[in-house]
Design a protein around this motif. Structure first.
Motif, mmCIF file in Angstrom:
data_model
loop_
_atom_site.group_PDB
_atom_site.id
_atom_site.type_symbol
_atom_site.label_atom_id
_atom_site.label_comp_id
_atom_site.label_asym_id
_atom_site.label_seq_id
_atom_site.Cartn_x
_atom_site.Cartn_y
_atom_site.Cartn_z
ATOM 1 N N ILE A 205 79.450 84.518 60.164
ATOM 2 C CA ILE A 205 78.032 84.499 59.808
ATOM 3 C C ILE A 205 77.259 85.266 60.870
ATOM 4 O O ILE A 205 77.455 85.048 62.063
ATOM 5 N N SER A 206 76.382 86.158 60.433
ATOM 6 C CA SER A 206 75.545 86.923 61.352
ATOM 7 C C SER A 206 74.093 86.665 60.999
ATOM 8 O O SER A 206 73.687 86.878 59.853
ATOM 9 N N ILE A 207 73.301 86.205 61.966
ATOM 10 C CA ILE A 207 71.906 85.889 61.680
ATOM 11 C C ILE A 207 71.009 86.451 62.766
ATOM 12 O O ILE A 207 71.043 86.025 63.915
ATOM 13 N N SER A 208 70.242 87.451 62.402
ATOM 14 C CA SER A 208 69.344 88.118 63.342
ATOM 15 C C SER A 208 67.917 87.631 63.134
ATOM 16 O O SER A 208 67.016 88.387 62.770
ATOM 17 N N VAL A 209 67.716 86.350 63.333
ATOM 18 C CA VAL A 209 66.380 85.759 63.286
ATOM 19 C C VAL A 209 66.249 84.797 64.450
ATOM 20 O O VAL A 209 67.244 84.357 65.033
ATOM 21 N N ILE A 224 72.021 73.662 63.674
ATOM 22 C CA ILE A 224 72.602 72.677 62.754
ATOM 23 C C ILE A 224 73.534 73.366 61.764
ATOM 24 O O ILE A 224 74.662 72.931 61.532
ATOM 25 N N GLY A 225 73.061 74.461 61.162
ATOM 26 C CA GLY A 225 73.899 75.192 60.218
ATOM 27 C C GLY A 225 75.155 75.737 60.864
ATOM 28 O O GLY A 225 76.248 75.673 60.294
ATOM 29 N N ALA A 226 75.007 76.260 62.089
ATOM 30 C CA ALA A 226 76.158 76.824 62.796
ATOM 31 C C ALA A 226 77.177 75.751 63.164
ATOM 32 O O ALA A 226 78.376 76.036 63.226
ATOM 33 N N PHE A 227 76.721 74.522 63.405
ATOM 34 C CA PHE A 227 77.652 73.425 63.701
ATOM 35 C C PHE A 227 78.561 73.167 62.502
ATOM 36 O O PHE A 227 79.779 73.020 62.643
ATOM 37 N N LEU A 235 82.617 81.370 62.708
ATOM 38 C CA LEU A 235 81.792 81.683 63.859
ATOM 39 C C LEU A 235 80.438 82.218 63.417
ATOM 40 O O LEU A 235 80.363 83.078 62.548
ATOM 41 N N THR A 236 79.365 81.715 64.029
ATOM 42 C CA THR A 236 78.018 82.223 63.782
ATOM 43 C C THR A 236 77.592 83.095 64.953
ATOM 44 O O THR A 236 77.578 82.649 66.102
ATOM 45 N N TRP A 256 78.128 76.075 70.258
ATOM 46 C CA TRP A 256 79.097 76.307 69.180
ATOM 47 C C TRP A 256 78.801 77.593 68.404
ATOM 48 O O TRP A 256 79.448 77.870 67.407
ATOM 49 N N LEU A 257 77.803 78.365 68.823
ATOM 50 C CA LEU A 257 77.576 79.680 68.219
ATOM 51 C C LEU A 257 77.649 80.757 69.292
ATOM 52 O O LEU A 257 77.685 80.468 70.485
ATOM 53 N N LEU A 258 77.681 82.023 68.877
ATOM 54 C CA LEU A 258 77.753 83.154 69.790
ATOM 55 C C LEU A 258 76.354 83.709 69.991
ATOM 56 O O LEU A 258 75.740 84.229 69.058
ATOM 57 N N SER A 259 75.828 83.588 71.212
ATOM 58 C CA SER A 259 74.491 84.069 71.549
ATOM 59 C C SER A 259 74.603 85.477 72.115
ATOM 60 O O SER A 259 75.259 85.699 73.129
#
Length: 530
Positions: A205-209, A224-227, A235-236, A256-259
């Motif tokens: 999942i890729s989220i640019s917001v 929450i969604g990434a958990f 992986l988010t 738990w996500l990639l920053s």
């Protein structure tokens, strides 16, 4: 045929080939709008393709790549059973032609299978379509999976050949933001998109917001969604934020996500929220994010002023651009290791990253994390730091959360263990960071464990590159493995006489077997975190 409804002949669906000439006059057609029999037919035979609500041009803001076999409307009833065959061209409305653009773009989509489908979640007057009216989503999507294109640029700038990170990947688009700035991206839309993406079987999942700053995990819809994505091995990848050089502006801090930070910029990024007695170092990594050329929606002007130009490619900067670069690398790693957990992929990206020079950025690891992403080395990291759901639950317990609060994230009956309380720094993370009281002597232990994913029979030796203000020891200093997926534990002890107010000290732990270099940043700091 209602306006906007797409029709396919039976032969086209069966063979998954397209004939632009014959398609104009197919003889018999199946209308995928209200016919229950046709929907059942699609559910039975179109396994590799997601058939879902789309509009005329692709992407906005929320991109998911590498969709597994899905047909998300199978089993639904009533209005929810509408099915639209994917059609995603970037065509100006006044240039639309049934016999030219429509057919050529339909051919491109169905033959290359690049875009599997799209959904729109916003219910506002201006945002009822999955069509990209801003260009942002088109840009980020093509950065991840765009096919090779030749001799492209932006009015002569950055002219040349270009492609996305993983051209062989597929995407589905989940549009969660409005088309005008005041509409924003609602929490309910983001959470619904995560739920649908997980159910659809995506791999990355890729989220640019992002919002105006970091918030508590249980108030952060992305966290929450990434958990829940992490629970399913997804992986988010999330943009870290664009508010630098102001300190403490990272918006993506959930472990738990990639920053992802942006490289080649003076942007400074530091975690904003204090998590118990320490923080997990954020951002995790940096990737190219400055002056990036990528595809752009021609219905959106390339500048925010009264610009009437229409372009197919544009240049943008920010962590919105670096995030899809990291997403592409994560997808690349996933293609080699489809059974790896989200944390294993994240670890591979972090421990193989290029070490960066702190003299060029005073915030050092708080600006660029583990370093600059290296796609080639990430495929073969040697060792990985694995953390699963239970590890993150324990982390939340260690920062003081009770069972009720944990349930907001986990949505189940997960509880804190009855054993003695640990510390936030106990999380099996690829980096190590702790907040200290200024000018106070300290001894800090970081327990860690690594999993062997390199050579079955291998021996890794520890070495440390350290700041003179701190001492670091590793026990044991040698890890010997006899099989793949074998796990070994060790403890890193960091000590010193104290660090001054509003300062930091950095170091690196490196495990090497002579072939692999597995590097983890270590940071102790006394900056005021609020």
């Amino acid at each position: 045929m209602p306006p906007g409804t797409l029709m396919l002949s039976l032969s086209m669906v069966r063979t998954e080939h397209i004939d632009p000439v014959k398609a104009v006059n197919p003889g018999l057609v199946y209308e995928a709008l209200e016919d229950d029999d046709y929907i059942k037919f699609l559910c039975n035979i179109i396994e590799p393709r997601m058939t879902t609500l789309v509009s005329s041009s692709f992407s906005l803001t929320f991109i998911l790549v590498l969709i597994i076999a899905v047909c998300i409307h199978c089993g639904a009833t009533g209005e929810d059973r509408k099915v639209y065959i994917v059609y995603m061209g970037a065509v100006l409305e006044n240039q639309y032609s049934l016999t030219s653009q429509h057919l050529s773009m339909l051919e491109e989509v169905l033959e290359e299978n690049k875009i599997i489908g799209a959904r729109v979640y916003s219910n506002t007057e201006t945002s009822k379509s999955a069509r990209d009216l801003l260009g942002h989503g088109t840009h980020t999507a093509s950065t991840v999976v765009g096919n090779l294109v030749f001799d492209v640029g932006f009015y002569g700038l950055a002219q040349g050949n270009a492609r996305g990170g993983v051209p062989s990947a597929r995407i589905a688009v989940y549009k969660v933001c409005g088309d005008v700035s005041h509409e924003g991206c609602s929490d309910s839309s983001i959470l619904a998109a995560f739920d649908d993406a997980i159910a659809d079987g995506v791999d990355i999942i890729s989220i640019s917001v992002g919002g105006m700053g970091a918030t508590a995990f249980d108030s952060d819809s992305v966290a929450i969604g990434a958990f829940h994505a992490m629970e399913k091995g997804i992986l988010t990848s999330h943009s870290a934020g664009n508010d630098g050089p102001i300190k403490q502006t990272t918006v993506s801090i959930a472990p738990w996500l990639l920053s992802v930070a942006a490289s080649s910029t003076d942007r400074h990024i530091i975690s904003k929220v204090s998590l118990g007695d320490g923080t997990v170092l954020q951002p995790d990594i940096t990737a190219p994010g400055v002056e990036i050329l990528a595809a752009y929606s021609p219905v959106s002007p390339p500048s925010p002023t009264s610009d009437t130009r229409s372009v197919k490619y544009s240049i943008l900067s920010g962590t919105s651009m670096s995030c899809p670069h990291a997403t592409g690398v994560a997808a690349y790693v996933k293609s080699f290791h489809p059974d790896w957990s989200a944390s294993a992929i994240k670890s591979a990206l972090m421990t193989t990253a290029w070490s960066m020079n702190a003299t060029r950025n005073s915030d050092a690891e708080f600006a660029y994390g583990a370093g600059h992403i290296d796609p080639v080395k990430a495929v073969d990291p040697g060792l990985v730091y694995v953390a699963l759901k239970d590890d993150y639950i324990k982390f939340l317990c260690n920062i003081g959360w009770n069972d009720k609060r944990i349930s907001i994230i986990s949505r189940d009956n997960s509880t804190c263990p009855k054993s003695s309380k640990g510390a936030s720094i106990d999380l099996n993370y690829p980096s190590m960071a702790v907040h200290l009281q200024p000018s106070t002597a300290f001894v800090i232990n970081f327990p860690r464990r690594v999993t062997n994913v390199g050579s079955a029979n291998s021996t890794y030796k520890a070495s440390v590159i350290s700041d003179s203000k701190i001492k670091i020891s590793v026990k044991p200093e040698v890890l010997s493995f006899t099989s793949l997926n074998e796990e070994k534990s060790f403890v890193v002890t960091v000590s010193g006489s104290g660090v001054p107010q509003d300062s930091m000290a950095s170091a690196s732990l490196v495990w090497s077997d002579g072939t692999h270099i597995v590097r983890s940043p270590i940071v102790v700091y006394s900056m005021i975190i609020f």
